[in-house]
Design a protein around this motif. Sequence first.
Motif, PDB file in Angstrom:
ATOM      1  N   TYR A  86      52.333  15.197 -30.352  1.00 53.61           N
ATOM      2  CA  TYR A  86      52.393  16.295 -29.385  1.00 53.61           C
ATOM      3  C   TYR A  86      53.818  16.829 -29.243  1.00 53.61           C
TER       4      TYR A  86
ATOM      5  N   ILE B 177      48.162  15.320 -24.278  1.00 54.37           N
ATOM      6  CA  ILE B 177      48.838  14.165 -24.884  1.00 54.37           C
ATOM      7  C   ILE B 177      47.820  13.178 -25.445  1.00 54.37           C
ATOM      8  N   GLU B 178      46.734  12.937 -24.710  1.00 53.68           N
ATOM      9  CA  GLU B 178      45.701  12.006 -25.181  1.00 53.68           C
ATOM     10  C   GLU B 178      45.006  12.519 -26.441  1.00 53.68           C
ATOM     11  N   SER B 179      44.983  13.847 -26.642  1.00 48.17           N
ATOM     12  CA  SER B 179      44.311  14.394 -27.819  1.00 48.17           C
ATOM     13  C   SER B 179      45.076  14.100 -29.115  1.00 48.17           C
ATOM     14  N   ASP B 180      46.369  13.884 -29.047  1.00 52.08           N
ATOM     15  CA  ASP B 180      47.173  13.569 -30.229  1.00 52.08           C
ATOM     16  C   ASP B 180      48.455  12.868 -29.788  1.00 52.08           C
ATOM     17  N   PRO B 181      48.355  11.600 -29.379  1.00 53.01           N
ATOM     18  CA  PRO B 181      49.500  10.911 -28.756  1.00 53.01           C
ATOM     19  C   PRO B 181      50.723  10.737 -29.653  1.00 53.01           C
ATOM     20  N   ASP B 182      50.572  10.878 -30.963  1.00 53.38           N
ATOM     21  CA  ASP B 182      51.716  10.676 -31.855  1.00 53.38           C
ATOM     22  C   ASP B 182      52.423  11.962 -32.258  1.00 53.38           C
TER      23      ASP B 182
ATOM     24  N   TRP C 229      60.889  14.470 -20.499  1.00 53.50           N
ATOM     25  CA  TRP C 229      60.632  13.215 -21.202  1.00 53.50           C
ATOM     26  C   TRP C 229      61.972  12.529 -21.434  1.00 53.50           C
TER      27      TRP C 229
ATOM     28  N   ASN D 139      48.047  15.521 -19.411  1.00 53.38           N
ATOM     29  CA  ASN D 139      47.456  14.250 -19.831  1.00 53.38           C
ATOM     30  C   ASN D 139      46.395  14.447 -20.906  1.00 53.38           C
TER      31      ASN D 139
END
Length: 86
Positions: A46, A39-44, A13, A36
């Motif tokens: 992870y 990350i989509e499960s908790d975008p803030d 990253w 993916n």
Amino acid sequence: MSQSEFEMYDLYWDNGREGCIIKANTFKEEMEKLVNEYIESDPDEYNIHDFIDWLELVKGVKAELIICYYSNSPVEIDGTHHSIHF
């Protein structure tokens, strides 16, 4: 992939200036989907440590953190691994 076979992944990253090398018993295409989904499960909130726990506890994928790195410039790692943006 059998339970005893592992692939190496460079999850990076910050434009390649930070990342971690992990090994996991899943193929690259599946790992990309898992990254993916995670990350989509908790975008803030992870992070790599929770990701490894999530792989093992939620998805049943054996995974191990090898090393994390940080640099002031992008890092290129030579070897037999797959690079995936995290």
